[in-house]
Motif scaffolding. Sequence first.
Motif, PDB file in Angstrom:
ATOM      1  N   UNK A  55       0.506 -10.944   2.435  1.00  0.00           N
ATOM      2  CA  UNK A  55       0.468  -9.612   3.071  1.00  0.00           C
ATOM      3  C   UNK A  55      -0.852  -9.396   3.806  1.00  0.00           C
ATOM      4  N   UNK A  56      -0.801  -8.648   4.892  1.00  0.00           N
ATOM      5  CA  UNK A  56      -2.031  -8.270   5.601  1.00  0.00           C
ATOM      6  C   UNK A  56      -2.661  -7.060   4.908  1.00  0.00           C
ATOM      7  N   UNK A  57      -3.889  -6.773   5.278  1.00  0.00           N
ATOM      8  CA  UNK A  57      -4.557  -5.575   4.737  1.00  0.00           C
ATOM      9  C   UNK A  57      -3.777  -4.310   5.105  1.00  0.00           C
ATOM     10  N   UNK A  58      -3.248  -4.296   6.316  1.00  0.00           N
ATOM     11  CA  UNK A  58      -2.518  -3.099   6.780  1.00  0.00           C
ATOM     12  C   UNK A  58      -1.248  -2.903   5.963  1.00  0.00           C
ATOM     13  N   UNK A  59      -0.550  -3.998   5.701  1.00  0.00           N
ATOM     14  CA  UNK A  59       0.663  -3.892   4.874  1.00  0.00           C
ATOM     15  C   UNK A  59       0.306  -3.382   3.478  1.00  0.00           C
ATOM     16  N   UNK A  60      -0.794  -3.902   2.924  1.00  0.00           N
ATOM     17  CA  UNK A  60      -1.193  -3.479   1.573  1.00  0.00           C
ATOM     18  C   UNK A  60      -1.618  -2.006   1.572  1.00  0.00           C
ATOM     19  N   UNK A  61      -2.313  -1.586   2.621  1.00  0.00           N
ATOM     20  CA  UNK A  61      -2.733  -0.171   2.702  1.00  0.00           C
ATOM     21  C   UNK A  61      -1.504   0.735   2.746  1.00  0.00           C
ATOM     22  N   UNK A  62      -0.491   0.285   3.469  1.00  0.00           N
ATOM     23  CA  UNK A  62       0.753   1.067   3.569  1.00  0.00           C
ATOM     24  C   UNK A  62       1.415   1.165   2.192  1.00  0.00           C
ATOM     25  N   UNK A  63       1.535   0.048   1.497  1.00  0.00           N
ATOM     26  CA  UNK A  63       2.198   0.066   0.182  1.00  0.00           C
ATOM     27  C   UNK A  63       1.410   0.938  -0.808  1.00  0.00           C
ATOM     28  N   UNK A  64       0.083   0.800  -0.773  1.00  0.00           N
ATOM     29  CA  UNK A  64      -0.739   1.581  -1.713  1.00  0.00           C
ATOM     30  C   UNK A  64      -0.650   3.075  -1.428  1.00  0.00           C
ATOM     31  N   UNK A  65      -0.402   3.437  -0.169  1.00  0.00           N
ATOM     32  CA  UNK A  65      -0.383   4.860   0.202  1.00  0.00           C
ATOM     33  C   UNK A  65       0.704   5.642  -0.543  1.00  0.00           C
ATOM     34  N   UNK A  66       1.747   4.947  -1.014  1.00  0.00           N
ATOM     35  CA  UNK A  66       2.804   5.645  -1.754  1.00  0.00           C
ATOM     36  C   UNK A  66       2.318   6.163  -3.113  1.00  0.00           C
ATOM     37  N   UNK A  67       1.135   5.706  -3.510  1.00  0.00           N
ATOM     38  CA  UNK A  67       0.594   6.098  -4.822  1.00  0.00           C
ATOM     39  C   UNK A  67      -0.560   7.090  -4.702  1.00  0.00           C
ATOM     40  N   UNK A  68      -0.955   7.431  -3.480  1.00  0.00           N
ATOM     41  CA  UNK A  68      -2.155   8.270  -3.280  1.00  0.00           C
ATOM     42  C   UNK A  68      -1.872   9.417  -2.323  1.00  0.00           C
ATOM     43  N   UNK A  69      -1.298  10.525  -2.766  1.00  0.00           N
ATOM     44  CA  UNK A  69      -0.776  10.789  -4.103  1.00  0.00           C
ATOM     45  C   UNK A  69       0.590  10.099  -4.252  1.00  0.00           C
TER      46      UNK A  69
END
Length: 285
Positions: free
Chosen positions: A224-238
Amino acid sequence: MRDADPRTVLGLHRSRHERRLLTRALDLGVTAIDTSTNYLGFHSHEVLARMAGDLLPKFRLSTKVGYFPAPDRAEHSLKPRRLYGAVEQAARVLGREPDVVFLHNPEHSLHEGPAHGREALAQACAALEEAASNGLCGAWGVASWNPSPLRDLIDATTPRPSVLMVRAGLLVGIRTLDAADTVAAAWGLDQGAVWGMSPFGGSTNAPVWDRIDPRVFLRDSNGLSRIQAAFRAAYELPKVGALAVGTDDPAHLGDLIGALSRQVDGRAIDNYRNLLRDRMPGQPA
Ligand SMILES: NC(=O)c1ccc[n+]([C@@H]2O[C@H](COP(=O)([O-])OP(=O)(O)OC[C@H]3O[C@@H](n4cnc5c(N)ncnc54)[C@H](OP(=O)(O)O)[C@@H]3O)[C@@H](O)[C@H]2O)c1
């Protein structure tokens, strides 16, 4: 053609409104689009109806009211009749009733003290509730860039939206994250009824994205790229049930969808929130 995945909403805030993006989104299983009366210089609804009127029934379509054109500069308003009229107009111009109509950034119009704010917010919500019960839209919601001022204005008498949309992702400060959770709880909304927005703060070209590696928030970030990971993590914040993201590039949308199956490291997210909280002014160093 992928199965529909309701977790991703294609946001049209910065979009060129090209038909090929919408057809490709459907192929990718992205069947929700989010626009607003004021997007594309207040022409989004009209352009969507003209260039993709036949596609619109295939989408869960959300839009926003509360931001109005004015002679000098656009203005926010919570006046109930104005809001109701804007919902009527949205349905007329789009050629179909939107599935969700959001009250757009109500915090901009709540500066005259808590008593006034509470009443103004409740009346604005009541106008959207009336529009939904009269069939002008499927449901109504509140979209807030900064939910902090809303926290003290919601009580048992405030009409309850079906959806709350708030900023999400690694660029969101702890006050806003906490305020989003507080507002959702005050309205009794669970995670599925909360949507995130703007996971990259509007741009993936900002220098911050070269300086952090959001893959640390995932259990498995292989490939995964950093951008893909940032997108996935965004579902948790909040914690949100869906996320509105903008792109004009169908390949980028495909990349984002490709990250959805990855597991987030809940402990890393909790640690990050605690770190943000510890760094708030007023906390011991
Ligand atoms: N108050 C409100 O109601 C409010 C405020 C802001 C946003 N929103 C909603 O949230 C949506 C998204 O917000 P936003 O557009 O401001 O910001 P965003 O989604 O955080 O960022 C959009 C930017 O990310 C880039 N991008 C997306 N996927 C990418 C990828 N895989 N690789 C590289 N770059 C990528 C896009 O560039 P490319 O085009 O090159 O892919 C675009 O410039 C809006 O459209 C709207 O629906 C609502």
